[in-house]
Enzyme design. Structure first.
Site, short mmCIF file in Angstrom:
data_model
loop_
_atom_site.label_atom_id
_atom_site.label_comp_id
_atom_site.label_asym_id
_atom_site.label_seq_id
_atom_site.Cartn_x
_atom_site.Cartn_y
_atom_site.Cartn_z
N TYR A 96 42.43 50.48 49.15
CA TYR A 96 42.89 51.25 47.99
C TYR A 96 43.03 52.71 48.43
O TYR A 96 42.25 53.18 49.25
CB TYR A 96 41.87 51.15 46.86
CG TYR A 96 41.55 49.73 46.46
CD1 TYR A 96 42.45 48.97 45.72
CD2 TYR A 96 40.33 49.14 46.82
CE1 TYR A 96 42.15 47.68 45.35
CE2 TYR A 96 40.03 47.84 46.44
CZ TYR A 96 40.94 47.11 45.70
OH TYR A 96 40.65 45.83 45.33
N ARG A 99 39.59 54.99 47.99
CA ARG A 99 38.25 54.56 48.41
C ARG A 99 38.28 53.73 49.67
O ARG A 99 39.26 53.03 49.94
CB ARG A 99 37.51 53.79 47.30
CG ARG A 99 38.31 52.78 46.63
CD ARG A 99 37.98 52.64 45.12
NE ARG A 99 39.27 52.47 44.50
CZ ARG A 99 39.65 51.41 43.80
NH1 ARG A 99 38.81 50.46 43.49
NH2 ARG A 99 40.87 51.30 43.37
N ARG A 117 31.88 37.75 54.68
CA ARG A 117 31.97 38.62 55.86
C ARG A 117 31.14 38.04 57.01
O ARG A 117 30.64 38.75 57.86
CB ARG A 117 31.54 40.03 55.50
CG ARG A 117 32.55 41.05 55.98
CD ARG A 117 32.19 42.43 55.51
NE ARG A 117 33.08 42.89 54.47
CZ ARG A 117 32.70 43.73 53.50
NH1 ARG A 117 31.48 44.17 53.45
NH2 ARG A 117 33.58 44.13 52.61
N ASP A 276 35.42 33.67 47.35
CA ASP A 276 36.54 33.82 48.28
C ASP A 276 36.61 32.58 49.17
O ASP A 276 35.58 32.01 49.52
CB ASP A 276 36.32 35.06 49.16
CG ASP A 276 36.31 36.34 48.33
OD1 ASP A 276 37.18 36.47 47.46
OD2 ASP A 276 35.42 37.19 48.56
N LYS A 320 41.48 43.39 44.30
CA LYS A 320 40.82 42.70 43.20
C LYS A 320 41.72 42.63 41.97
O LYS A 320 42.44 43.57 41.66
CB LYS A 320 39.53 43.42 42.83
CG LYS A 320 38.47 43.28 43.90
CD LYS A 320 37.20 44.03 43.50
CE LYS A 320 36.22 44.07 44.63
NZ LYS A 320 36.66 44.95 45.73
C1 LIG Z 1 35.90 45.86 46.33
C2 LIG Z 1 36.43 46.84 47.26
C3 LIG Z 1 36.36 48.20 46.97
C4 LIG Z 1 35.71 48.75 45.73
O1 LIG Z 1 36.35 48.30 44.60
P1 LIG Z 1 35.87 48.81 43.16
O2 LIG Z 1 36.71 48.03 42.21
O3 LIG Z 1 36.15 50.27 43.14
O4 LIG Z 1 34.42 48.52 43.03
C5 LIG Z 1 36.92 49.09 47.87
N1 LIG Z 1 37.53 48.66 48.99
C6 LIG Z 1 37.61 47.35 49.29
C7 LIG Z 1 38.28 46.94 50.55
C8 LIG Z 1 37.06 46.39 48.44
O5 LIG Z 1 37.15 45.09 48.75
#
Ligand SMILES: *Cc1c(COP(=O)(O)O)cnc(C)c1O
Length: 338
Positions: A96, A99, A117, A276, A320
């Site tokens: 994303y 983040r 993982r 998953d 997600k």
């Molecule tokens: C789940 C995840 C996040 C965090 O997702 P949030 O919805 O913000 O909790 C960030 N990066 C990756 C690759 C993820 O799988």
């Protein structure tokens, strides 16, 4: 300085069961299939989690004991979320824009048999020093758009306090990193790890949020509750993550007891994950239809404030996606004027 609690989490880990022979002797498993399952993913059960197991086949045992059905999974893949593809530098996943996930450790308190993982967990560095994160930290430094860093692994709390602190210090020196989140299984699988000293350390780097992995109400022992309270008392907002697992928590009453128990110790339910499709975990699969039924009932039995988001990670790294039962959420009809 030897702090009592701190020494004890290492001692607990040192006494973990980690050989097919030990597990087979204790639980009467078949050595051939257990050893073969170890090839897919080595088992690791620490004595704390072992003490929660009532017998083979119960919800605690299913989460950590190798099962011959792992060898019959024909659909699963090693990296279901395509994380390796989205890893521009070692130990970092960037899916994303705002983040990233830092894979701060390859170790965990226990090995969950449904771990998505598993291709990394328990492999490579086996120490409490952790992997070399210099390139990952440099990546965060040079990407201004990243404001939220999620420490995951493995489990970041399997690092020494000093190692974890050095990561937090590096991150706090980066002005555009606003939020630090830590995902951990230790409250439910190694509550000894939550010591007064780790709490004192974490407090210095606020805002820190934590996501606690809990799957079953049996995991909410007095020790686990105490660990959650210590973190909450340190000013860390606590959320939960649960994986929907067949014959572990795919019953409404079990899920209700878990969610209510979490709320009662100050943990806000955050995610309920659809499993998953990781290789070796097909026997844990619960159909989305069943998940939606449980969600539908949860919304009627619990305050909506305590209902987690039911989320599915799209294959191929699509991210997600939140699943909601039909009829949930409101769409004001065309006849409604306002
Ligand atoms: C789940 C995840 C996040 C965090 O997702 P949030 O919805 O913000 O909790 C960030 N990066 C990756 C690759 C993820 O799988």
């Amino acid at each position: 300085m030897k702090e009592k609690g701190r020494q004890s989490w290492r001692e607990v880990m040192a006494r973990s069961l980690s050989s097919p022979q030990e597990l087979c002797r204790l639980f009467g498993l078949d050595l051939g299939s257990t050893a073969a399952a170890f090839q897919l993913f080595p088992a690791l059960v620490n004595p704390y989690f072992l003490s929660l197991i009532g017998g083979p086949g119960d919800a605690m045992a299913r989460q950590v004991l190798p099962d011959p059905r792992e060898l019959q999974d024909k659909e699963g893949v090693p990296d279901p979320l395509a994380e390796e593809k989205m890893s521009p530098v070692p130990h970092l996943i960037h899916r994303y824009p705002d983040r990233v996930v830092l894979l701060a450790s390859n170790r965990c308190a226990i090995h969950c048999r449904f771990c998505n993982r598993r291709r990394r967990v328990g492999r490579g560095h086996g120490s409490t020093i952790g992997p070399d994160l210099s390139l990952a930290l440099e990546y965060v430094r040079s990407h201004q758009e990243v404001s939220d860093v999620l420490l995951s692994g493995g489990d970041p709390l399997l690092l020494e306090d000093e190692q974890l602190e050095s990561i937090l210090i590096s991150l706090r020196k980066i002005p555009h990193v606003e939020i630090i989140r830590i995902g951990t299984r230790v409250c439910s699988a190694l509550p000894e790890r939550i010591t007064p000293s780790v709490c004192r350390m974490l407090k210095k780097y606020h805002p820190i949020y934590m996501s606690l992995h809990f799957n079953h109400p049996m995991e909410l022992t007095p020790q686990a509750r105490r660990a959650c309270s210590m973190l909450a008392d340190s000013g860390i907002p606590l959320g939960s993550q649960t994986v929907l697992l067949k014959q572990v928590n795919d019953e409404l009453e079990v899920m209700l007891e878990l969610l209510r128990g979490l709320v009662a110790v100050g943990v806000k339910p955050y995610y309920l994950f659809q499993l998953d499709p990781v290789l070796g975990a097909a026997h844990f699969r619960t159909p989305v239809k069943r998940g939606l039924e449980i969600m539908d009932e949860l919304t009627r039995r619990l305050s909506l404030e305590w209902v987690p988001q039911y989320a599915l990670d799209l294959p191929g790294g699509g991210g997600k996606c939140v699943l909601a039962p039909k009829g949930m959420g409101c769409f004001p009809g065309t006849d409604l004027l306002y």
